[in-house]
Every structure is written in C-alpha cells, then in structure tokens.
Design an enzyme around this catalytic site. Sequence first.
Site, PDB file in Angstrom:
ATOM      1  CE1 TYR A   9       1.630   3.624 -10.914  1.00  0.00           C
ATOM      2  CE2 TYR A   9       3.991   4.324 -11.090  1.00  0.00           C
ATOM      3  CZ  TYR A   9       3.010   3.286 -10.802  1.00  0.00           C
ATOM      4  OH  TYR A   9       3.085   1.905 -10.172  1.00  0.00           O
ATOM      5  NE  ARG A  40       5.971  -0.194  -1.421  1.00  0.00           N
ATOM      6  CZ  ARG A  40       5.450  -0.102  -2.390  1.00  0.00           C
ATOM      7  NH1 ARG A  40       5.620  -0.356  -3.400  1.00  0.00           N
ATOM      8  NH2 ARG A  40       3.857  -0.033  -2.212  1.00  0.00           N
ATOM      9  NE  ARG A  75      -2.231   4.625   5.728  1.00  0.00           N
ATOM     10  CZ  ARG A  75      -2.403   4.070   4.530  1.00  0.00           C
ATOM     11  NH1 ARG A  75      -1.382   3.467   4.178  1.00  0.00           N
ATOM     12  NH2 ARG A  75      -3.447   4.023   3.861  1.00  0.00           N
ATOM     13  NE  ARG A 105      -0.395  -3.082   1.045  1.00  0.00           N
ATOM     14  CZ  ARG A 105      -0.764  -2.924  -0.080  1.00  0.00           C
ATOM     15  NH1 ARG A 105      -1.740  -3.223  -0.564  1.00  0.00           N
ATOM     16  NH2 ARG A 105       0.212  -3.389  -1.231  1.00  0.00           N
ATOM     17  CG  ASP A 143       3.797   6.273  -3.388  1.00  0.00           C
ATOM     18  OD1 ASP A 143       3.819   4.992  -3.163  1.00  0.00           O
ATOM     19  OD2 ASP A 143       3.316   6.667  -4.786  1.00  0.00           O
TER      20      ASP A 143
END
Length: 349
Positions: free
Chosen positions: A155, A31, A44, A35, A80
């Site tokens: 998920y 990652r 973004r 962010r 992702d």
Amino acid sequence: MTAAPSPAHDSAFLRACRREPVPHTPVWFMRQAGRALPEYRAVREGNAMLDACATPDLVTEITLQPVRRYGVDAAIFFSDIVVPLKAVGVDLDIVPGVGPVVQSPFRTAADLDRLPELTPDDVPYITESVRSLVAELGGTPLIGFAGAPFTLASYLVEGGPSKNHARTKALMYGEPELWARLLDRLATITLAFLRVQVDAGASAVQLFDSWVGALPAADYRAFVAPHSARVLAAVADVPRIHFGVGTGELLADMGRAGADVVGVDWRVPLSDAVQRIGPGRAVQGNLDPTLVFAPREVLDRKVREVLEEGKAAEGHVFNLGHGVLPETDPDALLRVVERVHAGLDDTAL
Ligand code: CP3
C-alpha cells in the site's frame, strides 16, 4: 505473580489454536464485522472509517455485532491494517469502495523518516477499545490483528490498492537494501501495534499478509519471511495466525515464520495444506467466500467437505478462505455457523 487465566482460555477457538481436543470445531469469519451487516451500516452512517477505528464506543459495538448475530467462536477487533501507519503520521485515508490511499507513496530512503516507531501513546484508543471489549466478551476470545510488512509495503509503495504490485516488486528486486530497511521499519511498527492489543487483553493475533501470494517461495524466504518472523516472535505469548491469499506455494514457509495456525485460502484443500505445512501447526480455513451465494444444499455440502478435510489437521479453526464479501446475506453465514457447530455427525447434513 502469574496473571489469572483469561475467561476465554478454554474456549474452543483457543483450544483448536493450541491443537487441543475441542467440543466442536470453532468458527469465525475474516471481515465478519462490516458492510454485510445492516446494523454495521447503521452505526457507520456519518462516521469516516478511520474516525470509527479511533472511537472506542464504535469499535466495541461493531466488533460485538457479528458475535451477537452469528454466535461465532471469536471476535476480531474492528480496525484496519493501515491504522498503525496513520497513527505514526503517514498521510493516508481509507476511501469508500477503494481501500487505503496514501498521499505521498514511499519512494526513497528519505521516506524512511516518515515511519518512526509506534508507542502505546500513539494509539490510546486501541488500548481502551480492547479493554472494553475483553470485559464485554467474557468467555469469547478477542483476536487482535495487523497487516504484515509485505502487505503494508504494497500500500505504501503503490499509493493504494494494486493488482500486480509492480512498483513494490521493482523496489524489492531493484533496491534490496532499501527494501530491507523499509520492511524492518514496518515490522517494528506492526509488532508494537500487536503488542498493544495483546497487552490490553487480546487472546490471539492474526497477521494478515493478504498480498504476499504474489511472490515465489524463494523470494518470500529471502525478502519477506525474516521480517514477518520478527513480528510473530514478539507476540509468542498468544496463539498466532498467519494468513495470505494465493499462498499455496508459501504455506510451509509461512508456518516456519513462527505461526501457530496457518490460514489457508480456498484454492488448496486443507488435507493438502496439512501435508505442505507439516506437523506442529493448526490450520484455519477455507470455505470459498462466494459459496454463500450458492443454493443452500451446495453450501451445506461444501461446509461438510471443509470439516472433513479439517480432520487431517492437529487443530482446525473453520473460516472462509478470504474475507466476507459485502453482498453476503448474513443468514447464509448464520447457517454456516450452525452447520459447523452441528459437526459431521449431524444427520441434517
Ligand atoms: O471484521 C473484521 O475482519 C475486522 C475488521 C477489518 C477491516 N479491515 C475493516 C475494514 C480487518 C481485519 C481488515 C483487514 C484488512 N484491511 C486487510 C486484510 C484482510 C484482507 O481482506 O485481506 C486489508 C488488505 C485491508 C485494507 C483495506 N481496508 C481494504 C482492501 C478495504 C476495503 C475497501 C473497500 O471499501 O472495498 C479497507 C476498508 C475497510 N476495512 C472496510 C472495513 C469494514 C470498509 C470500509 C467501510 O465500511 O467504509
């Protein structure tokens, strides 16, 4: 005709994956694009996550950002784990601050029809992005990735992020035949998604089975490992990293599932991990991602400990034990890269 070796072939990262001698311990961060970086937030702005993943210019820029800033030894493709599911038509979205959310969760055998095979034509933007990145990266290797069947199933079955994976495990234990068919479908999609990335020039892959640490080893072997092994076998032409969180009890089995490099979280010292995994595999890890918030001397000492532990391995790729936390100060990660590259002989450590 044999293809010319890629300019990244002799990079420290790929050498460590192949358990060859390295000029310095290679380092990258799970990652690393995201962010924690102001330049990521700027790019973004106004672009939904899944739209960004389908836009080659954005994928290329975001993937390169941490390479420029940190000088890491590998880039990880910006995408992702749910992108291939979306590409075959599953109705899902990535909700900011939440994660992937699936409109109609997987419940019955009829839902298998919603998981057709993935073809390269379903993801032309992946091929285009990887090609553009490989050209830009030159000697820096690009790691492709995908979610492993268990983590994707979690998920799909839960409908979103879950702490206990209760519905997922209820399906696995309660309807083992349907579970096997679901994981088989997901393995087929996942391996096709990885093949697209490797065929376009990615020089390694990481299979993220982030949530599989929820299972005991015997159940991992019975219900999950064969499906992950089928995925990994399909990309045997590049080094394969196999990672999950809380997988101390599963490390040997995850290695046996076909990985060249076993990712280790921060709970197990690398020397113990090496004992559990056995010979013939490299390891990746495993600085606790929260240590970037500790005083610099503590961070430096822990980096040094991980490097020392890593000497027990035939090959060591330095990484965090899980992904970069969003609140991380990029300067702390830059410091980690510098310390790892300086190595154990550096007197400043
Ligand atoms: O830098 C990189 O590592 C490449 C990009 C990457 C993303 N997701 C981008 C992303 C990678 C490798 C992933 C993998 C991923 N996605 C995993 C496995 C890794 C792990 O952490 O165990 C998992 C479980 C997911 C599912 C997912 N997608 C989660 C849990 C989240 C976070 C939810 C949140 O917002 O807190 C996402 C969204 C996501 N994927 C973001 C990014 C940069 C944040 C979205 C945003 O910036 O708006």
